[in-house]
Scaffold this active site. Structure first.
Site, PDB file in Angstrom:
ATOM      1  N   ALA A  70       0.867  -1.185   0.000  1.00 56.51           N
ATOM      2  CA  ALA A  70       0.000   0.000   0.000  1.00 56.51           C
ATOM      3  C   ALA A  70       0.904   1.235   0.000  1.00 56.51           C
ATOM      4  CB  ALA A  70      -0.966  -0.003   1.190  1.00 56.51           C
ATOM      5  N   LEU A  71       1.762   1.269  -0.985  1.00 60.00           N
ATOM      6  CA  LEU A  71       2.879   2.217  -0.985  1.00 60.00           C
ATOM      7  C   LEU A  71       2.437   3.661  -1.215  1.00 60.00           C
ATOM      8  CD1 LEU A  71       5.469   0.127  -3.044  1.00 60.00           C
ATOM      9  CD2 LEU A  71       5.126   0.206  -0.563  1.00 60.00           C
TER      10      LEU A  71
ATOM     11  N   HIS B 288       7.229   5.707   1.361  1.00 55.11           N
ATOM     12  CA  HIS B 288       7.959   4.492   0.967  1.00 55.11           C
ATOM     13  C   HIS B 288       8.869   4.790  -0.231  1.00 55.11           C
ATOM     14  CE1 HIS B 288       4.159   2.477   2.627  1.00 55.11           C
ATOM     15  NE2 HIS B 288       5.120   1.922   3.337  1.00 55.11           N
TER      16      HIS B 288
ATOM     17  N   GLN C 176       3.293  -9.558  13.317  1.00 56.21           N
ATOM     18  CA  GLN C 176       3.464  -8.268  14.001  1.00 56.21           C
ATOM     19  C   GLN C 176       2.136  -7.573  14.299  1.00 56.21           C
ATOM     20  OE1 GLN C 176       5.786  -6.577  10.623  1.00 56.21           O
ATOM     21  NE2 GLN C 176       4.757  -4.663  11.144  1.00 56.21           N
TER      22      GLN C 176
ATOM     23  N   GLY D 285      11.981   4.177   8.036  1.00 55.63           N
ATOM     24  CA  GLY D 285      11.498   5.541   8.242  1.00 55.63           C
ATOM     25  C   GLY D 285      11.423   5.915   9.709  1.00 55.63           C
TER      26      GLY D 285
ATOM     27  N   GLN E 208      10.367   1.489  16.126  1.00 54.48           N
ATOM     28  CA  GLN E 208      10.735   0.336  15.288  1.00 54.48           C
ATOM     29  C   GLN E 208      12.195   0.439  14.854  1.00 54.48           C
ATOM     30  OE1 GLN E 208       8.250  -1.590  12.067  1.00 54.48           O
ATOM     31  NE2 GLN E 208       9.487  -0.251  10.802  1.00 54.48           N
TER      32      GLN E 208
ATOM     33  N   SER F 283       0.917   7.432   5.767  1.00 51.32           N
ATOM     34  CA  SER F 283       0.805   6.067   6.280  1.00 51.32           C
ATOM     35  C   SER F 283      -0.161   5.302   5.386  1.00 51.32           C
ATOM     36  CB  SER F 283       0.258   6.111   7.711  1.00 51.32           C
ATOM     37  OG  SER F 283      -0.197   4.831   8.087  1.00 51.32           O
TER      38      SER F 283
ATOM     39  N   ARG G  99      -2.241   3.313   6.387  1.00 47.29           N
ATOM     40  CA  ARG G  99      -3.530   3.303   7.087  1.00 47.29           C
ATOM     41  C   ARG G  99      -4.356   4.552   6.805  1.00 47.29           C
ATOM     42  NH1 ARG G  99      -0.247   0.517  10.871  1.00 47.29           N
ATOM     43  NH2 ARG G  99      -1.138  -1.477  11.496  1.00 47.29           N
TER      44      ARG G  99
HETATM   45  P1  AMP Z   1       5.307  -0.082   6.338  1.00 43.99           P
HETATM   46  O1  AMP Z   1       4.934  -0.491   4.960  1.00 43.99           O
HETATM   47  O2  AMP Z   1       4.285   0.775   6.997  1.00 43.99           O
HETATM   48  O3  AMP Z   1       5.775  -1.241   7.180  1.00 43.99           O
HETATM   49  O4  AMP Z   1       6.570   0.862   6.188  1.00 43.99           O
HETATM   50  C1  AMP Z   1       7.724   0.452   5.515  1.00 43.99           C
HETATM   51  C2  AMP Z   1       8.819   1.440   5.796  1.00 43.99           C
HETATM   52  O5  AMP Z   1       8.422   2.730   5.336  1.00 43.99           O
HETATM   53  C3  AMP Z   1       9.113   1.578   7.291  1.00 43.99           C
HETATM   54  O6  AMP Z   1      10.509   1.701   7.473  1.00 43.99           O
HETATM   55  C4  AMP Z   1       8.393   2.854   7.645  1.00 43.99           C
HETATM   56  O7  AMP Z   1       8.966   3.524   8.755  1.00 43.99           O
HETATM   57  C5  AMP Z   1       8.600   3.655   6.372  1.00 43.99           C
HETATM   58  N1  AMP Z   1       7.578   4.708   6.297  1.00 43.99           N
HETATM   59  C6  AMP Z   1       6.237   4.561   6.384  1.00 43.99           C
HETATM   60  N2  AMP Z   1       5.633   5.756   6.337  1.00 43.99           N
HETATM   61  C7  AMP Z   1       6.608   6.687   6.233  1.00 43.99           C
HETATM   62  C8  AMP Z   1       6.623   8.106   6.160  1.00 43.99           C
HETATM   63  N3  AMP Z   1       5.504   8.837   6.197  1.00 43.99           N
HETATM   64  N4  AMP Z   1       7.805   8.720   6.062  1.00 43.99           N
HETATM   65  C9  AMP Z   1       8.972   8.002   6.047  1.00 43.99           C
HETATM   66  N5  AMP Z   1       9.016   6.669   6.111  1.00 43.99           N
HETATM   67  C10 AMP Z   1       7.855   6.010   6.205  1.00 43.99           C
END
Ligand code: AMP
Length: 281
Positions: free
Chosen positions: A32-33, A37, A61, A147, A153, A185, A187
């Site tokens: 859900a990029l 990302h 998780q 991120g 995390q 996000s 979400r």
């Molecule tokens: P996720 O798909 O939510 O597990 O995120 C994958 C990676 O993208 C993780 O390292 C997150 O911290 C990073 N990430 C998610 N949202 C953001 C954001 N708004 N800014 C920077 N990095 C992000």
């Protein structure tokens, strides 16, 4: 861009690059990029010869089954975005591939499991550590990109690297925000338009914290933040905490800290949003 679903294939494909001395950058994601990302991917592309992204919604998780089921999934769009940005390899395993059997590994994450995300999402960080450890062993990257949006995390991943004697270099990337300040996000796609607009309140509140603590009794900050956010009936603050940026120890007074980070989790209906801001003293 090469899309690979199984471990044997990605291992042998990556070997051909490693044997010619190519540097591998890795960006683990749950898909859900969004632009956050993609910024990680771009940073990896700048710093490595080959960039690998993974897409895997990791069941271990999720402490909340409904959150796992409702987690947004959009593979077609994700692959389009990754291809357009010039990602080299996407690793997209299914659950059987990553978990051929139940994994009951326990990592020593110390106090990180007891505060904030660790406290309110029991088992979450063990699940994160299990999957990232597996992915690191498969991809064997030189550099891996995470991120700061998921501030705690990042600390867990650094601890994992240290306890497993891993040689992966962890690169921390800044938070990317929507134009209204809301941290991007996956979400966020579950928010209604009005909720999305008003969720700017989360960042605008923590962004005023340095000003608040400069002018008020430090110990009052929680009450202040909670009242600012919960005043809007759409939102319910789950926790608000200020921790030392390096050690993640909870800060009770500002003496002896060079940099602090304010971390917050807020529910908007069923959608749980997290954010944080670093304040250098
Ligand atoms: P996720 O798909 O939510 O597990 O995120 C994958 C990676 O993208 C993780 O390292 C997150 O911290 C990073 N990430 C998610 N949202 C953001 C954001 N708004 N800014 C920077 N990095 C992000």
């Amino acid at each position: 861009m090469k899309v690979i679903n199984n471990i044997l294939e990605i291992t042998s494909y990556l070997n051909s690059f490693v044997s010619t001395g190519k540097k591998i950058g890795f960006v683990p994601t749950m898909g859900a990029l969004h632009f956050g990302h993609l910024t990680l991917i771009n940073t990896s592309k700048d710093q490595n010869d080959i960039t690998v992204a993974s897409i895997f919604v990791n069941p271990t998780q999720f402490n909340d089954k409904q959150d796992f089921e409702k987690y947004p999934r959009n593979t077609t769009e994700d692959l389009k975005k990754l291809s357009e940005i010039g990602c080299d390899i996407v690793f997209m395993p299914d659950e059987k591939e990553m978990y051929p059997e139940t994994d009951s590994t326990k990592f020593n994450l110390g106090k990180l499991e007891e505060v904030m995300e660790g406290k309110f999402r029991p088992g979450h960080f063990q699940g994160v550590a299990i999957i990232v450890n597996k992915l690191f062993k498969i991809v064997k990257p030189n550099n891996a990109y995470f991120g700061q949006k998921d501030f705690q995390q990042l600390a867990v991943i650094k601890k994992l690297v240290s306890t497993t004697n891993s040689t992966v270099n962890i690169v921390s990337c800044p938070i990317i925000r929507e134009s209204n300040g809301l941290a991007m996000s996956s979400r966020n796609t579950r928010l209604k338009e009005e909720e999305f607009d008003q969720a700017s309140l989360i960042f605008s509140t923590i962004n005023q914290l340095s000003n608040y603590i400069a002018n008020n009794k430090f110990s009052d900050f929680k009450t202040w933040v909670i009242s600012q956010i919960n005043e809007n009936k759409l939102f319910r603050t789950e926790y608000i905490e200020i921790v030392d940026t390096e050690t993640l120890e909870i800060v009770t007074d500002l003496k002896n800290h060079k940099s602090i980070t304010c971390c917050i989790a807020v529910y908007c209906g069923q959608v749980r949003l997290i954010d944080n801001i670093q304040i250098n003293l």
